[in-house]
Structure formats: C-alpha cells, structure tokens
Design a protein around this motif. Structure first.
Motif, short mmCIF file in Angstrom:
data_model
loop_
_atom_site.label_atom_id
_atom_site.label_comp_id
_atom_site.label_asym_id
_atom_site.label_seq_id
_atom_site.Cartn_x
_atom_site.Cartn_y
_atom_site.Cartn_z
N ILE A 388 60.84 54.48 30.09
CA ILE A 388 61.77 55.30 29.32
C ILE A 388 61.18 55.51 27.93
N ILE A 389 60.67 54.44 27.35
CA ILE A 389 59.94 54.49 26.07
C ILE A 389 58.61 53.80 26.28
N ASP A 390 57.54 54.43 25.84
CA ASP A 390 56.20 53.86 26.02
C ASP A 390 56.13 52.45 25.45
N LYS A 391 55.52 51.56 26.23
CA LYS A 391 55.47 50.14 25.82
C LYS A 391 54.78 49.94 24.48
N GLN A 392 53.84 50.81 24.13
CA GLN A 392 53.17 50.68 22.84
C GLN A 392 54.13 50.90 21.68
N ASN A 393 55.11 51.77 21.91
CA ASN A 393 56.09 52.04 20.87
C ASN A 393 57.12 50.92 20.71
N LEU A 394 57.14 50.00 21.69
CA LEU A 394 58.09 48.90 21.65
C LEU A 394 57.47 47.61 21.14
N LYS A 395 56.22 47.68 20.71
CA LYS A 395 55.48 46.45 20.37
C LYS A 395 56.08 45.69 19.19
N ASP A 396 56.83 46.37 18.32
CA ASP A 396 57.39 45.70 17.14
C ASP A 396 58.86 45.32 17.32
N VAL A 397 59.36 45.42 18.55
CA VAL A 397 60.77 45.14 18.80
C VAL A 397 60.89 44.03 19.83
N MET A 398 61.71 43.03 19.53
CA MET A 398 61.99 41.96 20.49
C MET A 398 63.50 41.80 20.62
N ILE A 399 64.00 41.84 21.85
CA ILE A 399 65.43 41.66 22.09
C ILE A 399 65.73 40.18 22.23
N VAL A 400 66.63 39.69 21.40
CA VAL A 400 67.03 38.28 21.41
C VAL A 400 68.28 38.09 22.27
#
Length: 421
Positions: A388-400
C-alpha cells in the motif's frame, strides 16, 4: 548542501507525511521526545513503557511509564534492562533486568505510582503474563547451556507455583491458551556417549596424538549422537494444577519433529484459542523451522506442510489467517485449509513479529527489532499482498500500539513517541 540538522529535519518532515498517509484525519493528543538510544517500547490497553540507554558506555537504562494518553507516570534508572512485560488488562508492569550465573533475570513488579511490589529471579527470558495479569509463565528455553525451564507464578503474590511437569527435557516453548490454560511443547534430548571410545580419545590426546583422537571420534560419530524423544504437546490448567492433555506430535506419516532452542515462532495461538500453529524441523536438525502444522486444542492435526520453507516466526490474524515470516518473506495462509493466499518478498523482514493486525483491509506488520537500522514496518493489501505504501517510505515509522481507539507511533527520524487518535 543540507547540514546534519537539516537532514534530520527533512527526515522528520518525510516521516510526518507518511503518518498523514497512514492515518488520515489523525489527532495528536501527546508527543514525547527522547535523547537516548531506545532499546524497547511496549504497550497494553492502559500503559506505554519505554526503555532506553542515554549513555552508550553505561549499563544503566532509563525506564519511563506513560498512561495511554501520554501522561508520564514515573521514570526510573535501572541497571541492565532487557524488556518489560505487561498484560492487556493489568495495571502493573514487570521490568526484566540484570542476569546471574543460573541464567536467571530479575523480574520486578511496579504499580502505576512507581512502587516496587515485589522482585523475584526468573529463568530467562523472564515472565509473560496472562491477559488478566493473574498468572505469569516462562515461554522458552534460554541461554547457551539451555538452563531455562517452565515456571508458573502467581503475579499478585510474586510467588512461584508448583506444577507436575518434570524438568527432564532440553527444549520447551509455552504460550497462554487463555487466562488459565497454557499450551506447551517439550522435547527431551539425551546425549548418547560411548564411554570406551571417549576414554580412548582422551588417552590419545594425553599422548599428543590429536589427529588420531579426531579420526577415532569421526569414525565413531554415531556413538555420540543425541537421541530425541517425540515432541510432546501439553495443555496445562494452572488453577487446578493438572495436565489435561499430553501426547506426542509428529507428521501424519509418522516422521518425527524437532524444535530448536533459540527460534521465535515454534508456537502460536489464535485469538479464540481454538487453533495452534507449530513450526518445527522434520527428522534432523536444521537452521530454521521448515514444517508447519495447524492443530486443535486436543493436539489433532488439522493440516500440515512438511516443506513450508524457512520459518522464523508465526502470528495469527484473528482466527482465520496465519502470517509466517522468514528473513526475506511474508506469507499469508488460510487457517481453514492451509492454502497460501500470497507471498511478499522483501530485502529484509527480520526474525520475529512484534505487531501484526488488520485495519480497513490492510495488513500492518511490524518486526520486533527496535533498532532504526533493522526495524521494519510493512503495509500490505490483505487480499493480494501488494504494497500500500512502499516499505522504503516506512523506514522512519514504527508502530508501538494500534487499536480502534489509539495509535502509538515511534517517529524514528526524531526519536519522538506520538500518541494519536
């Protein structure tokens, strides 16, 4: 050319844009920034615990406890903290720290005001709590010498409870089936040793004949092979102290199963406790699990895959889907029939799953690693496995933590914990 501070600002802006795409219409109710290396973050329905190390050369960790709205309840400095343990509906937190030569770790229970209620030494990796916080168990063997063993504790009293499961095993894995019952996998391994050959080998080494000693052992290698008992499946009821079910596990064709001491995903339980996933190796030792079985509460096989590929971890999505990961792949299986629905290949997934959940037809999968370099978040279409969103764009986000009412996010670009609605 951007300065270091400029690059950090740019990364923070990009991460914020991704958060806006992940959670449109979000409302930020609190933000907390940290000037330390974050080691672990955990959350339940009441609290969020953050463990970090402000000084790289120090073993002293800062432990913070917040309520679910981001209000700080307490902060403590504790030596060598490995993790915290919380139950979904329990108003206490257990901090697991320190280590002794018995491969035990200190488990200290704190309340919301920061009062230490009790402290006990528990075999590593420490206590895992039932969802109501009434009982605690150890969940796997730990340590190079496999000293860990299955233990049960009354959490309110901080006392270990006796149980009838003998310690005549090498490997074990355990998970809560519900608030009172535990499912356990045990495997006993006996090292077969030919004492005459061993005595002759020692004599040769004493005479300086190392090559002859090695050749003797190599020639008689089968004399020192481990003997593995069948993998045992147990359902144990804590309040009554009774073993309700105990049976051997094997493939449908009778081949033996083997489990290793340091794997993550040998055992997973569905949300309703009706299904249990077992990952193992068939016959001989392997680097990762390669057989996948789905069994019911009686230990009966529903389906199995004896060539399921490498398995590092497994996690149920509700009661109808099973996520399986290895280092580079995410696979989704249909619980009802074992069919693989899709497979997603990444450059790196990780060894273990921290969070796996579905929202609006999207699969969110967060690996366990907190390190900014290793932590990975994936957002995939539940039906197709497409990004849905490229994994590279998610590199700075972590779901707790994520549920219909709260989203707690770590923005790794600026070390900020965000409490969202």
């Amino acid at each position: 050319m951007l300065s270091v501070s400029g690059l950090l600002f740019q990364g923070a802006v990009e991460a914020q844009e991704i958060l806006d795409k992940l959670f449109p219409g979000k409302i930020t109710i609190a933000e907390k920034s940290f000037n330390m290396r974050i080691h672990r973050i955990d959350a339940n329905n009441k609290y969020v615990a953050v463990v970090g190390y402000p000084k790289s050369e120090s073993s002293i960790a800062d432990v913070y406890l917040y309520d679910i709205n981001g209000n700080k309840l307490w902060q403590k400095e504790i030596d060598r903290v490995y993790r915290v343990s919380m139950a979904e509906e329990y108003n206490k937190v257990i901090v697991v720290s320190d280590w002794n030569l018995k491969d035990e770790q200190k488990n200290a229970c704190y309340d919301a005001k920061g009062n230490k209620l009790w402290e006990i030494w528990v075999t590593a990796p420490g206590l895992t709590l039932s969802s109501d916080g009434k009982y605690g168990i150890t969940t796997k063997v730990s340590g190079e010498e496999w000293l860990g063993h299955f233990q049960v504790f009354d959490i309110a009293a901080g006392q270990e409870l006796k149980h009838p499961i003998k310690r005549n095993y090498r490997h074990f894995f355990a998970q809560f089936l519900n608030n009172r019952k535990v499912v356990i996998l045990l495997q006993r391994i006996i090292e077969r040793r030919d004492e005459e050959i061993l005595k002759e080998s020692r004599r040769l080494r004493k005479e300086g004949k190392d090559k002859a000693a090695r050749e003797l052992i190599e020639k008689n290698k089968s004399a020192f092979e481990p003997i593995r008992d069948p993998l045992r499946f147990i359902i144990y009821d804590i309040p009554t102290g009774t073993v309700e079910i105990e049976k051997g596990l094997h493939l449908q064709d009778g081949r033996a199963l083997w489990v290793g001491p340091d794997w993550f995903g040998n055992l997973a339980v569905s949300e309703n406790g009706q299904f249990i996933a077992v990952a193992a190796v068939v016959g001989t030792r392997g680097a990762t699990s390669s057989c996948l079985q789905l069994i019911d509460k009686q230990g009966s096989i529903i389906w199995e895959k004896d060539k399921a590929g490498g398995i590092y971890d497994t996690e149920f999505i509700g009661d109808d889907r099973l996520v399986v990961i290895d280092w580079k792949n995410i696979r989704l299986f249909d619980v009802s029939n074992g069919n693989k629905l899709w497979e997603y290949r990444a450059e790196q997934v990780g060894y273990a799953i921290k969070e796996a959940f579905v929202q609006e037809g999207h699969l969110f999968l967060q690996n366990l690693t907190i390190s900014p370099q290793m932590s990975r978040l994936f957002l995939l279409d539940l039906k197709t496995g497409e990004e849905i969103i490229d994994k590279q764009n998610l590199k700075d986000v972590m779901i707790v933590k994520m549920d219909p009412h709260r989203r707690i996010i770590l923005n790794k670009s600026n070390n900020k914990l965000e409490f969202l609605k």
